[in-house]
Scaffold this active site. Structure first.
Site, PDB file in Angstrom:
ATOM      1  N   CYS A   1      -4.681   8.087   9.360  1.00 58.69           N
ATOM      2  CA  CYS A   1      -5.007   7.557  10.685  1.00 58.69           C
ATOM      3  C   CYS A   1      -4.538   8.499  11.778  1.00 58.69           C
ATOM      4  O   CYS A   1      -3.464   9.099  11.671  1.00 58.69           O
ATOM      5  CB  CYS A   1      -4.342   6.187  10.865  1.00 58.69           C
ATOM      6  SG  CYS A   1      -5.143   4.882   9.936  1.00 58.69           S
TER       7      CYS A   1
ATOM      8  N   LYS B   1       0.833  -1.217   0.000  1.00 56.41           N
ATOM      9  CA  LYS B   1       0.000   0.000   0.000  1.00 56.41           C
ATOM     10  C   LYS B   1       0.863   1.261   0.000  1.00 56.41           C
ATOM     11  O   LYS B   1       0.653   2.169  -0.810  1.00 56.41           O
ATOM     12  CB  LYS B   1      -0.907   0.000   1.241  1.00 56.41           C
ATOM     13  CG  LYS B   1      -1.615   1.325   1.454  1.00 56.41           C
ATOM     14  CD  LYS B   1      -2.361   1.401   2.768  1.00 56.41           C
ATOM     15  CE  LYS B   1      -1.494   1.621   3.979  1.00 56.41           C
ATOM     16  NZ  LYS B   1      -1.475   2.929   4.595  1.00 56.41           N
ATOM     17  N   ASN B   2       1.832   1.331   0.917  1.00 56.04           N
ATOM     18  CA  ASN B   2       2.557   2.596   1.057  1.00 56.04           C
ATOM     19  C   ASN B   2       3.523   2.852  -0.098  1.00 56.04           C
ATOM     20  O   ASN B   2       3.869   4.003  -0.369  1.00 56.04           O
ATOM     21  CB  ASN B   2       3.251   2.674   2.419  1.00 56.04           C
ATOM     22  CG  ASN B   2       2.225   2.865   3.543  1.00 56.04           C
ATOM     23  OD1 ASN B   2       1.071   3.229   3.276  1.00 56.04           O
ATOM     24  ND2 ASN B   2       2.616   2.607   4.777  1.00 56.04           N
TER      25      ASN B   2
ATOM     26  N   ARG C   1       1.712  14.039  13.475  1.00 51.97           N
ATOM     27  CA  ARG C   1       2.012  13.883  12.056  1.00 51.97           C
ATOM     28  C   ARG C   1       2.211  15.216  11.312  1.00 51.97           C
ATOM     29  O   ARG C   1       1.502  15.508  10.358  1.00 51.97           O
ATOM     30  CB  ARG C   1       0.936  13.024  11.365  1.00 51.97           C
ATOM     31  CG  ARG C   1       0.718  11.710  12.089  1.00 51.97           C
ATOM     32  CD  ARG C   1      -0.144  10.760  11.325  1.00 51.97           C
ATOM     33  NE  ARG C   1       0.603  10.008  10.327  1.00 51.97           N
ATOM     34  CZ  ARG C   1       0.063   9.071   9.557  1.00 51.97           C
ATOM     35  NH1 ARG C   1      -1.208   8.780   9.651  1.00 51.97           N
ATOM     36  NH2 ARG C   1       0.805   8.438   8.671  1.00 51.97           N
TER      37      ARG C   1
ATOM     38  N   ARG D   1      -8.883   0.345   4.538  1.00 50.71           N
ATOM     39  CA  ARG D   1      -7.964   1.290   3.893  1.00 50.71           C
ATOM     40  C   ARG D   1      -6.711   0.586   3.388  1.00 50.71           C
ATOM     41  O   ARG D   1      -6.114   1.015   2.415  1.00 50.71           O
ATOM     42  CB  ARG D   1      -7.485   2.335   4.912  1.00 50.71           C
ATOM     43  CG  ARG D   1      -8.529   3.235   5.441  1.00 50.71           C
ATOM     44  CD  ARG D   1      -7.911   4.126   6.471  1.00 50.71           C
ATOM     45  NE  ARG D   1      -7.226   5.190   5.769  1.00 50.71           N
ATOM     46  CZ  ARG D   1      -7.280   6.466   6.101  1.00 50.71           C
ATOM     47  NH1 ARG D   1      -7.953   6.838   7.143  1.00 50.71           N
ATOM     48  NH2 ARG D   1      -6.663   7.365   5.398  1.00 50.71           N
TER      49      ARG D   1
ATOM     50  N   ASP E   1       4.294   0.095  12.028  1.00 50.70           N
ATOM     51  CA  ASP E   1       3.036  -0.409  11.471  1.00 50.70           C
ATOM     52  C   ASP E   1       2.742  -1.863  11.877  1.00 50.70           C
ATOM     53  O   ASP E   1       1.685  -2.395  11.546  1.00 50.70           O
ATOM     54  CB  ASP E   1       3.045  -0.297   9.937  1.00 50.70           C
ATOM     55  CG  ASP E   1       2.979   1.142   9.471  1.00 50.70           C
ATOM     56  OD1 ASP E   1       2.699   2.022  10.305  1.00 50.70           O
ATOM     57  OD2 ASP E   1       3.218   1.390   8.275  1.00 50.70           O
TER      58      ASP E   1
END
Ligand code: EPU
Length: 440
Positions: free
Chosen positions: A120, A22-23, A125, A401, A309
């Protein structure tokens, strides 16, 4: 509202195929608009975050064509990138990776006006390092009203950039802008995650000149333009790690396919410390566990350290070991919101500062739970699969997601999980009735 209903107690067994990362995909899909030629990207995970970014890209004028579920053709020629283009829609504010559009548009058009990223809620962040990087390349950056970032430059010039904190997002974003800057950019103290390397490899396939990705010094020699390319995204390190932790927590035996074992080393070594067996093959890993497992200590760190993660999923597995484990989060301030939920299942966890002290238990008990973010949601699924009795998990939109077909992949391994939005269906599931035939 959709939720998972899970009956725990089955040891997971069989094969699972890991989707694209995903990232990495989020960086690559944003980078794809930096050329006016068509780019074809394979192994794109079919998850909500990638679909959301693709919709946002389409909304600014790019053409996006799904060739199949995991293969997308993108053409950025239709984007009107001149001043005035504001990237702000219902999609863009939902996802963290919207910030990659700042680097991509600034590099290509020397102008970007993008709504501030969502994502999230796992900590503050900030994006100060991204902004500092763009400014060092010669852009003027304003946080405009309504939570938007406007960046413009008459020209971008290569520069020396030192990142005070190792940041995945800032490293990728600066790489994107620097690719089409004039001259040479050096990024020091760069992040080294596998997806940094994947984005750099993709940009190089489009004609960029990036060296050193995967080390802490990345050198980008700017090029005048990029061209079309075909590229396949690497497998998702975190999805693979999540299934590894799930196999261990349920005392199962799972062959995890389509992985790069080297990317999994920090996770594999912790599972081995716990007493699990981890066997590496060329592109798959078998994880087996039975009986009593040991407590261990985990501290999250930038790659090649243990990934933040995977912190929550590992903590879930550690609830069912002998002894006291320590899990320390050193990247984000707010990544323990799952702890109160695990406690409801009978877990014994004490939070002191950024460390969770987990006293292992022989069993957890099913409960009604709520996911607070993507990885917290995955951790609750792991705990519920290993627990006695039925759990329900709300807010599964977070999980969707980032995990493709999570429930179906788990069912194929023998996990008893369904998605339901009906209370009566949930009650019937709790009573042990097979209420829906969801496909494996
Ligand atoms: N940071 C700053 N200033 C910045 C940028 C980051 O201080 O300008 C700090 C952050 O506050 C944090 C640390 O640097 O303490 C690292 O943050 P990083 O920038 O690396 O994180 P990110 O780019 O926001 C990406 C992933 C996250 C993953 C982290 C760390 C994406 C879209 N997100 O976030 O993924 O946790 O890197 O590996 O790639 C997830 O997939 O569940 C997820 C949250």
């Amino acid at each position: 509202m959709e939720r998972y209903a899970i009956r725990g107690g089955n040891a997971l067994e069989g094969d699972v195929v890991i989707s694209g990362a995903k990232n990495a995909a989020l960086g690559i899909l944003a980078a794809a608009i930096m050329t006016d030629e068509e780019v074809v990207i394979e192994n794109v995970p079919f998850v909500n975050d990638t679909r959301t970014l693709l919709k946002a890209i389409e909304n600014i004028g790019a053409t996006v064509r799904y060739i199949d579920r995991h293969k997308v053709a993108i053409c950025g020629a239709g984007i009107k990138g001149d001043e005035g283009l504001a990237v702000d829609d219902e999609y863009i504010r939902k996802i963290r990776a919207s910030y990659y559009l700042i680097g991509a548009l600034l590099g290509k058009y020397k102008y970007a006006n993008v709504a501030l990223p969502g994502g999230c809620d796992i900590g503050a962040r900030p994006i100060d390092l991204h902004i500092k990087g763009f400014e060092t390349l010669g852009a003027e950056v304003d946080i405009a009203s309504g939570g938007r970032v406007e960046a413009k430059a008459t020209e971008l010039k290569g520069a020396h950039i030192y990142l005070d904190t190792v940041s995945v997002g800032a490293t990728i974003n600066i790489m994107l802008a620097a690719t089409l800057a004039e001259g040479k950019t050096t990024i020091e103290n760069a992040a080294k995650e596998p997806h940094i390397v994947d984005v750099a490899n993709f940009l190089n396939t489009m004609g960029a000149n990036i060296k050193g990705a995967g080390t802490d010094v990345i050198r980008v020699r700017g090029v005048a333009r990029l061209h079309g390319a075909e590229y396949s995204i690497i497998p998702d390190q975190i999805e693979a790690g999540t299934f590894m932790a799930m196999a261990v927590a349920t005392r199962g035996n799972v062959l995890i396919r389509n992985v790069i074992p080297k990317h999994m080393e920090a996770i594999s070594s912790k599972l081995v410390d716990m007493g699990a067996r981890v066997i590496e093959y060329d592109d798959c890993i078998r994880v087996m566990a039975d009986g009593a497992l040991r407590a261990t200590q985990v501290k999250t760190l930038p790659y090649p350290g243990f990934p933040t993660d995977m912190q929550a999923q590992m903590a879930a597995a550690l609830c069912l070991t002998d002894g006291i484990s320590m899990v320390t989060e050193s990247i984000f301030e707010n990544r323990f919101r799952y702890v109160s939920e695990l406690t409801r299942m009978g877990a014994r966890i004490q939070l002191k500062g950024n460390t969770a002290f987990i006293t292992g238990m022989p069993k957890l008990t099913g409960a009604s739970l709520v996911a607070s973010d993507l990885r917290a949601g995955a951790a609750l699924v792991i705990a519920a699969l290993a627990a006695e009795g039925v759990s329900s998990i709300e807010s599964i939109n977070y999980v969707k997601r980032g995990y493709e077909d999570f429930d179906a992949k788990i069912r194929a391994l023998g996990g008893d999980i369904i998605i339901t939005d009906s209370d009566s269906e949930l009650e019937a599931f709790k009573r042990g009735m097979s209420v829906v035939k969801q496909k494996a």
